[in-house]
Design an enzyme around this catalytic site. Structure first.
Site, PDB file in Angstrom:
ATOM      1  N   HIS A 120      -2.626   8.023  39.136  1.00  0.00           N
ATOM      2  CA  HIS A 120      -2.340   6.580  39.008  1.00  0.00           C
ATOM      3  C   HIS A 120      -2.047   6.173  37.561  1.00  0.00           C
ATOM      4  O   HIS A 120      -1.770   5.000  37.301  1.00  0.00           O
ATOM      5  CB  HIS A 120      -3.515   5.747  39.526  1.00  0.00           C
ATOM      6  CG  HIS A 120      -3.793   5.945  40.984  1.00  0.00           C
ATOM      7  ND1 HIS A 120      -2.825   5.774  41.949  1.00  0.00           N
ATOM      8  CD2 HIS A 120      -4.916   6.321  41.653  1.00  0.00           C
ATOM      9  CE1 HIS A 120      -3.348   6.024  43.151  1.00  0.00           C
ATOM     10  NE2 HIS A 120      -4.614   6.362  42.993  1.00  0.00           N
ATOM     11  N   ASP A 246      -8.862  12.653  49.891  1.00  0.00           N
ATOM     12  CA  ASP A 246      -9.229  11.369  50.492  1.00  0.00           C
ATOM     13  C   ASP A 246      -8.365  10.967  51.692  1.00  0.00           C
ATOM     14  O   ASP A 246      -8.566   9.895  52.263  1.00  0.00           O
ATOM     15  CB  ASP A 246      -9.249  10.246  49.435  1.00  0.00           C
ATOM     16  CG  ASP A 246      -8.077  10.271  48.491  1.00  0.00           C
ATOM     17  OD1 ASP A 246      -7.138  11.041  48.733  1.00  0.00           O
ATOM     18  OD2 ASP A 246      -8.098   9.506  47.503  1.00  0.00           O
TER      19      ASP A 246
HETATM   20 ZN   LIG Z   1      -6.791   8.767  46.178  1.00  0.00          ZN
END
Ligand SMILES: [Zn+2]
Length: 340
Positions: A120, A246
């Site tokens: 990110h 995830d």
């Molecule tokens: Zn993630």
């Protein structure tokens, strides 16, 4: 690869610590290392550290800002910084870069067990208008791809769109494929199909957003119908996998319904290309999934497929929407790749 798998790790990664309960914490990495150790994967703990690497992906102002931080502070509402964070982050980038070079030199694949995660982290930190940096400081995977010195592809299977990686690579002819949960239902809110890259990067950015509750049966189709055909045509010399666990059904932060089967299947398909692979750890917040997933992946390199969870089947309402999305990805990217 014939050379097997090695882990790359440093205790320094544990020194990036939250002051309060936080899903991204040192225990995650202990679970990953336990999985590698249980599989008998050799773990390397030495590599060169290079403070100049973040500048490959990030603007000077952002890197200087991170270097100026000290003590315990927050970069944003999601992303914390502690006294050991800069050292951990610079070691994480360095480990990913080292793994890429060593994989190319030795013909060994590497599981780069690092924190903080990176996908990110954009050019100036927060990427593409995201509300936060999503626990990331420097973009380990993008920097490994940028410095490999060969044609590299980044395959991002973290459940969240790798908005930082997309932003860093968007105008470059380095293939980036991200499979993630629908951005309208999950952070960071980007990763639509029509984000295909610009300039010399046009066609090299491939987003596959999937509706919540998509399971293994549909994920396999993404691998077979999108990821593998594009990868074969791109013909990389190095694969960088942004490995987030995830997307697993048990993960507390998101709603895809994968089991370890999808990760194992993808790994097998990637291994079949005969190209060096580095797996760079991103997210994944279930300790059990981090350990069992890592163990299952590492055991593939011993030629052993461990008994896995039962494959998940997608609810028909969800799978029809997910398959429509796969058709849309194929339609949009048929301009750039031979897809059917
Ligand atoms: Zn993630």
């Amino acid at each position: 690869m014939v050379g097997g798998l090695k882990g790359l790790y440093s205790r320094v990664f544990l020194e990036h610590r939250p002051t309060h309960r936080h899903p991204e914490n040192p225990a995650r990495l202990n679970s990953v290392v336990a999985g590698l150790a249980r599989a008998g994967t050799p773990i390397v703990e030495t590599f060169d550290v290079d403070d100049s690497l973040p500048y490959m992906a990030h603007e000077k102002e952002y890197v200087d800002f991170i270097r100026s931080l000290s003590g315990y502070t927050n970069i944003d509402g999601d992303t914390y910084f502690s006294p050991g964070s800069y050292t951990a982050a610079i070691h994480a980038v360095s480990a990913a870069v080292h793994a890429a070079k060593a994989a190319l030199r030795e013909g060994t694949d590497f599981y780069v067990a690092v924190r903080p995660p990176g996908h990110h982290a954009g050019r100036r930190g927060r990427a593409m208008g995201a509300p936060s940096q999503g626990f990331c400081i420097f973009n380990n995977a993008a920097i490994a791809a940028l410095t490999a010195g060969v044609r590299a592809a980044v395959i991002d299977v973290d459940v969240h769109h790798g908005n930082g990686t997309q932003e860093v690579l968007y105008d470059r002819d380095i293939l980036y494929i991200s499979v993630h949960q629908d951005p309208y239902t999950l952070y960071p809110g980007t990763g639509r199909v029509d984000e295909v890259g610009v300039g010399s990067g046009e066609g090299y950015n491939v987003n596959v957003p999937l509706p919540p509750y998509t399971g293994d049966d549909v994920y396999v189709e993404v691998i077979d119908e999108v990821i593998m055909p594009i990868l074969k045509q791109y013909d990389p010399r190095l694969l960088v996998v942004s490995l987030g666990w995830d997307a697993h059904a048990d993960d507390p932060l998101a709603e895809l319904e994968l089991t370890v089967n999808s990760y194992v299947y993808l790994t097998e398909r990637l291994m079949s290309l005969g190209v060096p692979i580095i797996y760079v750890l991103e997210g994944g917040y279930s300790y059990r999934v981090l350990e069992e997933g890592t163990f299952s992946l590492a055991m593939l390199y011993k030629g052993e497929k461990v008994r896995l969870e039962r494959r998940s089947e997608t609810d028909p309402h969800v799978s029809s929407r997910a398959r429509k999305m796969i058709r849309e990805v194929i339609r949009v990217h048929s301009r750039f790749w031979g897809l059917s």
